[in-house]
Design a protein around this motif. Structure first.
Motif, mmCIF file in Angstrom:
data_model
loop_
_atom_site.group_PDB
_atom_site.id
_atom_site.type_symbol
_atom_site.label_atom_id
_atom_site.label_comp_id
_atom_site.label_asym_id
_atom_site.label_seq_id
_atom_site.Cartn_x
_atom_site.Cartn_y
_atom_site.Cartn_z
ATOM 1 N N GLY A 42 -0.445 -0.661 1.589
ATOM 2 C CA GLY A 42 -1.384 -0.225 0.462
ATOM 3 C C GLY A 42 -0.548 1.139 -0.183
ATOM 4 N N GLY A 43 0.361 1.567 0.209
ATOM 5 C CA GLY A 43 1.133 2.522 -0.666
ATOM 6 C C GLY A 43 1.698 2.006 -1.823
ATOM 7 N N GLY A 44 2.198 3.230 -2.551
ATOM 8 C CA GLY A 44 2.702 3.105 -3.837
ATOM 9 C C GLY A 44 2.887 4.181 -4.623
ATOM 10 N N LEU A 45 2.965 3.884 -5.960
ATOM 11 C CA LEU A 45 3.333 5.274 -6.812
ATOM 12 C C LEU A 45 1.882 5.283 -7.742
ATOM 13 C CD1 LEU A 45 4.912 7.077 -8.374
ATOM 14 C CD2 LEU A 45 5.551 5.194 -9.887
ATOM 15 N N VAL A 46 1.508 6.513 -7.837
ATOM 16 C CA VAL A 46 0.035 6.815 -8.438
ATOM 17 C C VAL A 46 0.218 8.063 -9.123
ATOM 18 C CG1 VAL A 46 -0.922 7.796 -6.405
ATOM 19 C CG2 VAL A 46 -2.255 6.806 -8.256
ATOM 20 N N GLN A 47 -0.594 8.093 -10.309
ATOM 21 C CA GLN A 47 -0.482 9.507 -11.141
ATOM 22 C C GLN A 47 -1.369 10.391 -10.554
ATOM 23 O OE1 GLN A 47 -1.345 8.424 -15.214
ATOM 24 N NE2 GLN A 47 0.912 8.521 -15.666
ATOM 25 N N ALA A 48 -0.990 11.692 -10.548
ATOM 26 C CA ALA A 48 -2.003 12.528 -10.144
ATOM 27 C C ALA A 48 -3.390 12.310 -10.652
ATOM 28 C CB ALA A 48 -1.447 13.969 -10.600
ATOM 29 N N GLY A 49 -4.378 12.802 -9.739
ATOM 30 C CA GLY A 49 -5.647 12.317 -10.001
ATOM 31 C C GLY A 49 -6.200 10.889 -9.560
ATOM 32 N N ALA A 51 -14.552 -4.579 13.771
ATOM 33 C CA ALA A 51 -14.538 -6.319 13.875
ATOM 34 C C ALA A 51 -13.314 -6.846 13.596
ATOM 35 C CB ALA A 51 -15.597 -6.879 13.179
ATOM 36 N N LYS A 52 -12.419 -6.201 12.587
ATOM 37 C CA LYS A 52 -11.243 -6.588 12.319
ATOM 38 C C LYS A 52 -9.979 -5.844 12.809
ATOM 39 C CE LYS A 52 -13.112 -8.353 7.768
ATOM 40 N NZ LYS A 52 -12.777 -8.399 6.172
ATOM 41 N N ASN A 53 -10.343 -4.733 13.550
ATOM 42 C CA ASN A 53 -9.475 -3.770 13.950
ATOM 43 C C ASN A 53 -8.397 -3.266 12.570
ATOM 44 O OD1 ASN A 53 -10.225 -3.849 16.568
ATOM 45 N ND2 ASN A 53 -9.019 -6.075 16.993
ATOM 46 N N ILE A 54 -9.119 -2.934 11.605
ATOM 47 C CA ILE A 54 -8.404 -2.399 10.610
ATOM 48 C C ILE A 54 -9.024 -0.923 10.395
ATOM 49 C CG2 ILE A 54 -7.716 -2.461 8.230
ATOM 50 C CD1 ILE A 54 -8.124 -5.539 8.248
ATOM 51 N N VAL A 55 -8.005 0.145 10.156
ATOM 52 C CA VAL A 55 -8.350 1.434 9.754
ATOM 53 C C VAL A 55 -7.979 1.831 8.348
ATOM 54 C CG1 VAL A 55 -6.657 2.580 10.836
ATOM 55 C CG2 VAL A 55 -8.692 3.808 10.457
ATOM 56 N N TYR A 56 -8.899 2.302 7.459
ATOM 57 C CA TYR A 56 -8.169 2.761 6.069
ATOM 58 C C TYR A 56 -8.529 4.059 6.073
ATOM 59 C CZ TYR A 56 -10.043 -2.205 5.532
ATOM 60 O OH TYR A 56 -10.360 -3.425 5.699
ATOM 61 N N LEU A 57 -7.661 4.426 4.957
ATOM 62 C CA LEU A 57 -7.631 5.756 4.537
ATOM 63 C C LEU A 57 -7.745 5.922 2.936
ATOM 64 C CD1 LEU A 57 -7.058 8.744 5.331
ATOM 65 C CD2 LEU A 57 -4.900 8.493 4.645
ATOM 66 N N GLN A 58 -8.918 6.315 2.695
ATOM 67 C CA GLN A 58 -9.123 6.157 1.151
ATOM 68 C C GLN A 58 -8.956 7.570 0.704
ATOM 69 O OE1 GLN A 58 -10.456 3.929 -1.159
ATOM 70 N NE2 GLN A 58 -9.777 5.625 -2.651
ATOM 71 N N MET A 59 -7.860 7.633 -0.531
ATOM 72 C CA MET A 59 -7.470 9.084 -0.750
ATOM 73 C C MET A 59 -7.738 9.144 -2.414
ATOM 74 S SD MET A 59 -3.625 8.803 0.915
ATOM 75 C CE MET A 59 -2.734 7.685 0.169
ATOM 76 N N ASN A 60 -8.446 10.253 -2.695
ATOM 77 C CA ASN A 60 -8.856 10.456 -4.018
ATOM 78 C C ASN A 60 -8.400 11.674 -4.559
ATOM 79 O OD1 ASN A 60 -10.380 8.035 -3.726
ATOM 80 N ND2 ASN A 60 -12.194 9.179 -3.044
ATOM 81 N N SER A 61 -8.403 11.891 -5.974
ATOM 82 C CA SER A 61 -7.860 13.133 -6.360
ATOM 83 C C SER A 61 -6.442 13.401 -5.859
ATOM 84 C CB SER A 61 -8.837 14.178 -6.095
ATOM 85 O OG SER A 61 -10.082 14.065 -6.874
ATOM 86 N N SER A 110 -4.182 0.855 4.416
ATOM 87 C CA SER A 110 -4.820 0.251 5.486
ATOM 88 C C SER A 110 -3.725 0.056 6.539
ATOM 89 C CB SER A 110 -5.116 -1.558 4.993
ATOM 90 O OG SER A 110 -5.941 -1.490 3.991
ATOM 91 N N CYS A 111 -4.336 -0.192 7.895
ATOM 92 C CA CYS A 111 -3.565 -0.214 8.968
ATOM 93 C C CYS A 111 -4.128 -1.210 9.873
ATOM 94 C CB CYS A 111 -3.436 1.244 9.795
ATOM 95 S SG CYS A 111 -2.499 0.920 11.443
ATOM 96 N N ALA A 112 -3.638 -2.645 10.021
ATOM 97 C CA ALA A 112 -3.837 -3.658 10.848
ATOM 98 C C ALA A 112 -3.428 -3.352 12.267
ATOM 99 C CB ALA A 112 -3.424 -4.948 10.318
ATOM 100 N N ALA A 113 -4.476 -3.228 13.365
ATOM 101 C CA ALA A 113 -4.020 -2.865 14.542
ATOM 102 C C ALA A 113 -4.076 -4.420 15.487
ATOM 103 C CB ALA A 113 -5.017 -1.698 15.091
ATOM 104 N N GLN A 136 4.973 4.279 2.100
ATOM 105 C CA GLN A 136 5.243 5.530 1.120
ATOM 106 C C GLN A 136 4.292 5.584 0.216
ATOM 107 O OE1 GLN A 136 8.181 7.629 0.998
ATOM 108 N NE2 GLN A 136 6.930 8.703 -0.431
ATOM 109 N N VAL A 137 3.812 6.909 -0.191
ATOM 110 C CA VAL A 137 2.956 7.357 -1.111
ATOM 111 C C VAL A 137 3.638 8.233 -1.748
ATOM 112 C CG1 VAL A 137 0.644 8.273 -1.756
ATOM 113 C CG2 VAL A 137 0.866 6.790 0.187
ATOM 114 N N THR A 138 3.822 7.874 -3.067
ATOM 115 C CA THR A 138 4.160 8.913 -4.295
ATOM 116 C C THR A 138 3.333 8.954 -5.514
ATOM 117 O OG1 THR A 138 6.554 7.865 -3.692
ATOM 118 C CG2 THR A 138 6.274 9.292 -5.863
ATOM 119 N N VAL A 139 2.957 10.459 -5.539
ATOM 120 C CA VAL A 139 2.133 10.855 -6.325
ATOM 121 C C VAL A 139 2.914 11.580 -7.848
ATOM 122 C CG1 VAL A 139 0.180 12.188 -7.118
ATOM 123 C CG2 VAL A 139 0.338 11.072 -4.848
#
Length: 123
Positions: free
Chosen positions: A8-15, A75-85, A21-24, A118-121
């Motif tokens: 789920g990482g990638g390049l995103v603009q500020a804001g 149930a799916k053994n996935i942990v998410y990190l929602q990142m805003n702004s 996602s992390c599949a365990a 990698q997350v690049t903002v």
């Protein structure tokens, strides 16, 4: 043995926003707390948030709560990190990790790690 795979990482603009996602996997993965850390170039690995083995167990680093939200699909053994702004200073490699105790905020307390995403903002 616990295995963790981030995506789920990638390049995103500020804001902007991203959801990691992390599949365990592993025989007793439901008994582990799953956390997120990040590491920027030249800096130490930094705790972000952790989700325990039930829905009531959520803990954030003080500086992360508000813009970042951790959730866990038990149930799916996935942990998410929602990142805003997102801000340029959020640029880092984000890692998923597993711990036996909750809440753990120190990298050495985690027994298994993913490869990172990698997350690049951009500004």
């Amino acid at each position: 043995q616990v295995q963790l795979v981030e995506s789920g990482g990638g390049l995103v603009q500020a804001g902007g926003s991203l959801r990691l996602s992390c599949a365990a996997s592993g025989r007793t993965i439901s008994n582990y707390a799953l956390g997120w850390f990040r590491q920027a170039p030249g800096k130490e690995r930094e705790f972000v948030a952790v989700a325990g083995w039930n829905t009531d167990l959520i803990y954030y680093a003080d500086s992360m709560e508000g813009r970042f939200t951790i959730s866990r699909d038990h149930a799916k053994n996935i942990v998410y990190l929602q990142m805003n702004s997102l801000k340029p200073e959020d640029t880092a490699v984000y890692y998923c990790a597993a711990a036996i105790m909750f809440p753990q905020t120190t990298p050495s307390d985690y027994i298994a790690w993913g490869q990172g995403t990698q997350v690049t903002v951009s500004s």
